[in-house]
Design an enzyme around this catalytic site. Sequence first.
Site, mmCIF file in Angstrom:
data_model
loop_
_atom_site.group_PDB
_atom_site.id
_atom_site.type_symbol
_atom_site.label_atom_id
_atom_site.label_comp_id
_atom_site.label_asym_id
_atom_site.label_seq_id
_atom_site.Cartn_x
_atom_site.Cartn_y
_atom_site.Cartn_z
ATOM 1 N N ASP A 87 0.867 -1.183 0.000
ATOM 2 C CA ASP A 87 0.000 0.000 0.000
ATOM 3 C C ASP A 87 0.901 1.230 0.000
ATOM 4 O O ASP A 87 1.808 1.335 0.835
ATOM 5 C CB ASP A 87 -0.875 0.023 1.261
ATOM 6 C CG ASP A 87 -1.921 -1.085 1.271
ATOM 7 O OD1 ASP A 87 -1.890 -1.923 0.350
ATOM 8 O OD2 ASP A 87 -2.744 -1.109 2.194
ATOM 9 N N ASP A 91 -15.551 -4.302 -0.678
ATOM 10 C CA ASP A 91 -15.269 -4.018 0.735
ATOM 11 C C ASP A 91 -16.588 -3.779 1.447
ATOM 12 O O ASP A 91 -17.391 -2.960 1.000
ATOM 13 C CB ASP A 91 -14.380 -2.784 0.843
ATOM 14 C CG ASP A 91 -13.057 -2.969 0.103
ATOM 15 O OD1 ASP A 91 -12.606 -4.121 0.005
ATOM 16 O OD2 ASP A 91 -12.493 -1.976 -0.376
#
Length: 243
Positions: A12, A134
């Site tokens: 990330d 998500d």
Amino acid sequence: MHTEFEIIPAIDLIGGKCVRLTQGDFSSAKEYSANPLEVALRFQDAGLRRLHMVDLDGARMGAVAHLNILEAIATHTDLVIDYGGGISSLETLQSVFNAGARYVSIGSMAVRRPDVMEKWIQNVGAERFFLGADVVHGFLAIGGWKEVSEVHIQEFISHWTSKSIHYFFSTDVGRDGMLSGPSIELYKTLLSNHPGIRLVASGGVRSVRDLETLKALGCSGAIIGKALYEGHLSLKDLKRFLA
């Protein structure tokens, strides 16, 4: 039907550095490395073949920010990379593929602009997409998890499988970065309702046992972030999952 179980480490990116967030909160960002290429090479040396790259700056700004890092990793490793965050136009999509990604991971756009997504599928093929779902209590969280949509995950997966996308990853937002174990019930439900999808678990993985449970459940793989960076799982632990 894919029976292979892929171990997919995550990188990330914020400001060009490898970080991890907790539950998508940018103020919780913890830096692990200033050299993402070095991290990717370490994954490759351990025998891993996949990489999940998340452009957090891109997700926040709505424009891809780290193509140079993608290109460097794609050039200097053989990792099969999926890249997401800030992809909002066909031109950007193409630039991500040109920089070396095999797949693009798309979340919010598939919820907000399904019409645009369908055009992209026509342009590059459904097999190039790795769709992120998500969830917060079953509904999709979008826009860097700042907003909960009215789209339910079951409806989302049904819609996109009807458009020939079969490769999904799903994160239970409440478990992300918490090292509290993966959302087994969620994955069990999704796999029984949508046979034939390749479902990758994401969020909460903290041990070899978690990975074995997910594999036995029928997941196609697991994205691992914090557990790897914080040493709860070692690269050596992952060897047993590499064919």
